[in-house]
Design a protein around this motif. Structure first.
Motif, PDB file in Angstrom:
ATOM      1  N   ALA A   1     -14.329 -23.464 -13.705  1.00 28.71           N
ATOM      2  CA  ALA A   1     -13.617 -22.205 -13.969  1.00 28.71           C
ATOM      3  C   ALA A   1     -14.387 -21.352 -14.976  1.00 28.71           C
ATOM      4  N   LEU A   2     -14.896 -21.983 -16.025  1.00 27.07           N
ATOM      5  CA  LEU A   2     -15.640 -21.251 -17.045  1.00 27.07           C
ATOM      6  C   LEU A   2     -16.952 -20.707 -16.507  1.00 27.07           C
ATOM      7  N   LEU A   3     -17.615 -21.466 -15.647  1.00 24.30           N
ATOM      8  CA  LEU A   3     -18.847 -20.978 -15.024  1.00 24.30           C
ATOM      9  C   LEU A   3     -18.580 -19.748 -14.177  1.00 24.30           C
ATOM     10  N   THR A   4     -17.457 -19.760 -13.452  1.00 24.59           N
ATOM     11  CA  THR A   4     -17.091 -18.601 -12.641  1.00 24.59           C
ATOM     12  C   THR A   4     -16.877 -17.375 -13.525  1.00 24.59           C
ATOM     13  N   LEU A   5     -16.152 -17.541 -14.619  1.00 26.93           N
ATOM     14  CA  LEU A   5     -15.885 -16.422 -15.523  1.00 26.93           C
ATOM     15  C   LEU A   5     -17.162 -15.933 -16.207  1.00 26.93           C
ATOM     16  N   GLU A   6     -18.074 -16.861 -16.482  1.00 27.65           N
ATOM     17  CA  GLU A   6     -19.332 -16.450 -17.093  1.00 27.65           C
ATOM     18  C   GLU A   6     -20.176 -15.657 -16.101  1.00 27.65           C
ATOM     19  N   THR A   7     -20.183 -16.074 -14.838  1.00 30.08           N
ATOM     20  CA  THR A   7     -20.916 -15.333 -13.822  1.00 30.08           C
ATOM     21  C   THR A   7     -20.368 -13.918 -13.690  1.00 30.08           C
ATOM     22  N   LEU A   8     -19.050 -13.767 -13.815  1.00 31.77           N
ATOM     23  CA  LEU A   8     -18.420 -12.449 -13.719  1.00 31.77           C
ATOM     24  C   LEU A   8     -18.583 -11.626 -14.997  1.00 31.77           C
ATOM     25  N   GLY A   9     -19.156 -12.219 -16.034  1.00 30.61           N
ATOM     26  CA  GLY A   9     -19.428 -11.479 -17.255  1.00 30.61           C
ATOM     27  C   GLY A   9     -18.268 -11.392 -18.225  1.00 30.61           C
ATOM     28  N   LEU A  10     -17.237 -12.207 -18.030  1.00 28.13           N
ATOM     29  CA  LEU A  10     -16.068 -12.143 -18.908  1.00 28.13           C
ATOM     30  C   LEU A  10     -16.215 -13.014 -20.154  1.00 28.13           C
ATOM     31  N   ILE A  11     -17.028 -14.040 -20.066  1.00 24.97           N
ATOM     32  CA  ILE A  11     -17.302 -14.897 -21.215  1.00 24.97           C
ATOM     33  C   ILE A  11     -18.799 -15.183 -21.259  1.00 24.97           C
ATOM     34  N   LYS A  12     -19.254 -15.682 -22.386  1.00 25.73           N
ATOM     35  CA  LYS A  12     -20.672 -16.031 -22.519  1.00 25.73           C
ATOM     36  C   LYS A  12     -20.797 -17.253 -23.415  1.00 25.73           C
ATOM     37  N   THR A  13     -21.579 -18.217 -22.951  1.00 27.47           N
ATOM     38  CA  THR A  13     -21.813 -19.421 -23.734  1.00 27.47           C
ATOM     39  C   THR A  13     -23.089 -19.259 -24.551  1.00 27.47           C
ATOM     40  N   GLU A  14     -22.992 -19.507 -25.840  1.00 26.78           N
ATOM     41  CA  GLU A  14     -24.135 -19.442 -26.743  1.00 26.78           C
ATOM     42  C   GLU A  14     -24.455 -20.859 -27.209  1.00 26.78           C
ATOM     43  N   PRO A  15     -25.613 -21.387 -26.849  1.00 25.46           N
ATOM     44  CA  PRO A  15     -25.962 -22.768 -27.215  1.00 25.46           C
ATOM     45  C   PRO A  15     -25.788 -23.028 -28.693  1.00 25.46           C
ATOM     46  N   GLY A  16     -25.097 -24.120 -28.994  1.00 20.91           N
ATOM     47  CA  GLY A  16     -24.890 -24.512 -30.375  1.00 20.91           C
ATOM     48  C   GLY A  16     -23.755 -23.799 -31.072  1.00 20.91           C
ATOM     49  N   ARG A  17     -23.188 -22.765 -30.428  1.00 23.53           N
ATOM     50  CA  ARG A  17     -22.111 -21.998 -31.073  1.00 23.53           C
ATOM     51  C   ARG A  17     -20.795 -22.105 -30.318  1.00 23.53           C
ATOM     52  N   GLY A  18     -20.865 -22.114 -29.010  1.00 25.08           N
ATOM     53  CA  GLY A  18     -19.640 -22.180 -28.225  1.00 25.08           C
ATOM     54  C   GLY A  18     -19.573 -21.081 -27.187  1.00 25.08           C
ATOM     55  N   THR A  19     -18.382 -20.870 -26.627  1.00 28.80           N
ATOM     56  CA  THR A  19     -18.173 -19.878 -25.574  1.00 28.80           C
ATOM     57  C   THR A  19     -17.273 -18.772 -26.102  1.00 28.80           C
TER      58      THR A  19
ATOM     59  N   VAL B   1      -7.305 -21.783 -12.584  1.00 30.80           N
ATOM     60  CA  VAL B   1      -7.523 -21.840 -14.030  1.00 30.80           C
ATOM     61  C   VAL B   1      -8.309 -20.604 -14.481  1.00 30.80           C
ATOM     62  N   ALA B   2      -9.343 -20.250 -13.709  1.00 29.27           N
ATOM     63  CA  ALA B   2     -10.121 -19.055 -14.036  1.00 29.27           C
ATOM     64  C   ALA B   2      -9.226 -17.827 -14.067  1.00 29.27           C
ATOM     65  N   ARG B   3      -8.280 -17.751 -13.134  1.00 21.65           N
ATOM     66  CA  ARG B   3      -7.362 -16.607 -13.101  1.00 21.65           C
ATOM     67  C   ARG B   3      -6.493 -16.574 -14.356  1.00 21.65           C
ATOM     68  N   GLU B   4      -6.017 -17.741 -14.786  1.00 21.39           N
ATOM     69  CA  GLU B   4      -5.184 -17.805 -15.987  1.00 21.39           C
ATOM     70  C   GLU B   4      -5.969 -17.330 -17.208  1.00 21.39           C
ATOM     71  N   ILE B   5      -7.220 -17.765 -17.308  1.00 24.80           N
ATOM     72  CA  ILE B   5      -8.031 -17.371 -18.464  1.00 24.80           C
ATOM     73  C   ILE B   5      -8.370 -15.885 -18.386  1.00 24.80           C
ATOM     74  N   GLN B   6      -8.679 -15.380 -17.185  1.00 27.01           N
ATOM     75  CA  GLN B   6      -8.928 -13.942 -17.027  1.00 27.01           C
ATOM     76  C   GLN B   6      -7.716 -13.133 -17.504  1.00 27.01           C
ATOM     77  N   THR B   7      -6.524 -13.584 -17.155  1.00 30.66           N
ATOM     78  CA  THR B   7      -5.310 -12.895 -17.592  1.00 30.66           C
ATOM     79  C   THR B   7      -5.189 -12.916 -19.109  1.00 30.66           C
ATOM     80  N   MET B   8      -5.543 -14.035 -19.724  1.00 32.22           N
ATOM     81  CA  MET B   8      -5.502 -14.139 -21.189  1.00 32.22           C
ATOM     82  C   MET B   8      -6.457 -13.123 -21.823  1.00 32.22           C
ATOM     83  N   ILE B   9      -7.594 -12.902 -21.169  1.00 29.02           N
ATOM     84  CA  ILE B   9      -8.560 -11.924 -21.680  1.00 29.02           C
ATOM     85  C   ILE B   9      -8.033 -10.507 -21.472  1.00 29.02           C
ATOM     86  N   GLN B  10      -7.506 -10.227 -20.289  1.00 27.35           N
ATOM     87  CA  GLN B  10      -7.031  -8.880 -19.973  1.00 27.35           C
ATOM     88  C   GLN B  10      -5.833  -8.471 -20.827  1.00 27.35           C
TER      89      GLN B  10
END
Length: 229
Positions: A50-68, A11-20
């Motif tokens: 999957a989202l935690l993995t992508l966040e660790t890699l710096g591709l996404i960021k979760t902002e409390p109260g706002r979303g990812t 799933v993380a790979r699919e989302i990474q591809t969507m970003i790339q």
């Protein structure tokens, strides 16, 4: 829509591809966990991993109260490391310090026991690391890094050390992912060169050199993360 349940890494790979590919653009808020879990036909627990993995890699960021959100920053592009996700159990310093002792000894005990096919697999994993970094396929870069280290563990003569490594592999994996957002191209070149020196020591059956090169590699990775274990 995918037609079968995927593991978090897939799933993380699919989302990474969507970003790339620009399906998800820098600064864009990603769909809700409910929408994404339905899209990929996975549980929310798998999606969160999957989202935690992508966040660790710096591709996404979760902002409390706002979303990812998509960060728009690739590796070495001035990003910041994600919070250490195992802080309730172990500090990242503790894990790097443990890696020094554990993987240094494992490398020493693997020297002289690594088969030619394993050496070739390690060389291939290192080439994949280099290629995936050039393409900014960060997931595959880390997967190749994990494969490299895993081969050395499999060649270690001490079954208890192999078991200990597996017991803490999740935390070790996180230390291999976490510095990625602040890893510049020069540091990645150095890391790949360190891998090749480890291979050379293992090929020579030199336990002292294998330990030294592995410890140097881990220390340099820790320094990239701002630590001095």
């Amino acid at each position: 829509m995918l037609t079968k349940t995927l593991l978090p890494q897939s799933v993380a790979r699919e989302i990474q591809t969507m970003i790339q590919t620009g399906v998800l653009k820098p600064g864009e808020k990603i769909p809700s966990q409910r929408a994404f879990s339905q899209k990929f036909r996975v549980s929310r627990a798998s999606l969160r991993e999957a989202l935690l993995t992508l966040e660790t890699l710096g591709l996404i960021k979760t902002e409390p109260g706002r979303g990812t959100f998509v960060t728009g920053a690739g590796a070495g592009a001035g990003g910041a490391m994600a919070p250490w996700r195992y802080a309730d159990s172990y500090s990242v310093f503790d894990v790097f310090q443990t890696r020094l002792m554990l993987e240094g000894q494992i490398a020493a005990l693997a020297a002289g026991r690594v088969a030619q096919t394993q050496l070739e697999q390690m060389e291939e994993a290192t080439r994949q690391m280099e290629d995936c970094w050039a393409r900014q396929d960060l997931l595959a870069n880390v997967e190749a890094d994990l494969a490299f280290h895993g081969i050395i563990v499999s060649a270690c003569s001490n079954t208890m050390l192999r078991a200990l490594y597996q017991n803490v592999r999740q935390q070790i994996t996180e230390t291999q992912r976490q510095p990625i957002p602040i890893t510049d191209p020069e540091r990645m070149r150095e890391s790949i060169a360190e891998h090749r020196r480890i291979i050379a020591a293992l090929r020579a059956g030199d336990a002292t050199a294998a330990r030294r090169e592995m410890e140097t590699h881990i220390r340099n990775t820790a320094r990239c993360a701002g630590l001095e274990p």
